[in-house]
Design an enzyme around this catalytic site. Structure first.
Site, PDB file in Angstrom:
ATOM      1  N   ASP A   1       0.853  -1.191   0.000  1.00  0.00           N
ATOM      2  CA  ASP A   1       0.000   0.000   0.000  1.00  0.00           C
ATOM      3  C   ASP A   1       0.887   1.239   0.000  1.00  0.00           C
ATOM      4  O   ASP A   1       1.708   1.418   0.900  1.00  0.00           O
ATOM      5  CB  ASP A   1      -0.903  -0.007   1.238  1.00  0.00           C
ATOM      6  CG  ASP A   1      -2.047   0.987   1.136  1.00  0.00           C
ATOM      7  OD1 ASP A   1      -1.842   2.065   0.538  1.00  0.00           O
ATOM      8  OD2 ASP A   1      -3.135   0.696   1.652  1.00  0.00           O
TER       9      ASP A   1
ATOM     10  N   ASP B   1       4.314   0.270  -8.156  1.00  0.00           N
ATOM     11  CA  ASP B   1       3.963   1.058  -9.336  1.00  0.00           C
ATOM     12  C   ASP B   1       3.637   2.493  -8.945  1.00  0.00           C
ATOM     13  O   ASP B   1       3.101   3.248  -9.753  1.00  0.00           O
ATOM     14  CB  ASP B   1       2.779   0.423 -10.074  1.00  0.00           C
ATOM     15  CG  ASP B   1       1.483   0.500  -9.280  1.00  0.00           C
ATOM     16  OD1 ASP B   1       1.558   0.545  -8.030  1.00  0.00           O
ATOM     17  OD2 ASP B   1       0.400   0.501  -9.888  1.00  0.00           O
TER      18      ASP B   1
END
Length: 268
Positions: free
Chosen positions: A168, A204
């Site tokens: 996260d 990402d």
């Protein structure tokens, strides 16, 4: 004209049982909060997700948890050789989503044990189901807080690698303190990693990637495996996940980082 009567319920037509409040969701599966309040409260780097568990996932949790599952309760030190049934190297994977990539990596490298920890119940069931269906015997699934697992249940120099794929990113500035890859976490992880063990991260979220690179580069227990520093190309053994593919379609840039645990005088 006579209206046909509704059929009377037969004795075998039993309504689905309603779970009583407080009753375990899976009596023979993972606990809802295995560590409970036994340890101090801290800022958590994960957000538990409650989503639907399919019948196949539920069946795998019920059948296989006692064999391949581990509740991270912090009550004992784990004997990894006993847990896996062999002395093969052990890699800890923190956060595995639905487990597809984990199962694929385990299948192509059966001589490496993977201890995969997450708090997502459907993912736990899915990974167990994938391992069972594919005959994969080198995966174990841990349920709970990875910090408690590292600090309370693993011994020094017990791990041959650490994988943190797409954690996260906690993009809001006020939530940056929840990010997993921080100096304190790396110091704890270093005590459990053997010299030469590889820490492999991928994300990402480019701002988080830059922070990961900065924090890992600055930590004395780790050295970048890439000559000249910087990010590494995605290694062939890390499968491209569905989540990763969706990010690439949106124009996201995926960065991999591979750092080696080094020995420094004065460090545990």
């Amino acid at each position: 004209m006579n209206t046909p009567e509704a059929p009377h319920p037969t004795p075998d037509a039993v309504a689905p049982r309603v779970r009583v409040k407080g009753e375990p969701r899976f009596p023979d599966g993972p606990k809802a909060d295995p560590a409970g309040s036994h340890f101090e409260r801290r800022i958590r780097s994960f957000q538990p997700r409650r989503s639907r568990v399919t019948s196949g996932q539920a069946d795998a949790l019920q059948r296989l948890w006692s064999k391949w599952g581990l509740d991270v309760d912090g009550s004992r030190v784990l004997d990894l050789a006993e847990f896996f049934g062999n002395d093969n190297p052990v890699v800890l994977e923190i956060g595995f989503g639905m487990g597809e990539a984990t199962a694929r990596m385990a299948a192509v490298d059966p001589d490496t044990n993977i201890l995969a920890v997450d708090v997502h119940t459907p993912g736990q069931g899915n990974l167990l189901n994938l391992a069972d269906q594919s005959g994969i015997g080198n995966v174990r699934v841990a349920n709970g807080d990875a910090i408690i697992l590292l600090r309370e249940m693993l011994t020094p120099d017990s791990l041959d690698g650490l994988r943190v794929f797409f954690p996260d990113p906690w993009p809001k500035k006020r939530h940056h303190k929840r990010r997993l890859i921080q100096p304190a976490f790396l110091t704890l992880a270093a005590t459990r990693l053997k010299p030469g063990a590889i820490v492999h991260c991928a994300t990402d979220w480019e701002p988080y990637a830059e922070v990961m690179l900065e924090v890992l580069t600055a930590h004395p227990a780790f050295a970048n495996t890439r000559p000249g520093g910087g990010f590494a190309p995605r290694p062939g053994f890390r499968p491209r996940t569905r989540f990763e593919g969706q990010g690439l379609e949106k124009g996201h840039v995926v960065n991999d980082l591979l750092f080696r645990r080094v020995s420094h005088e004065g460090q545990p």
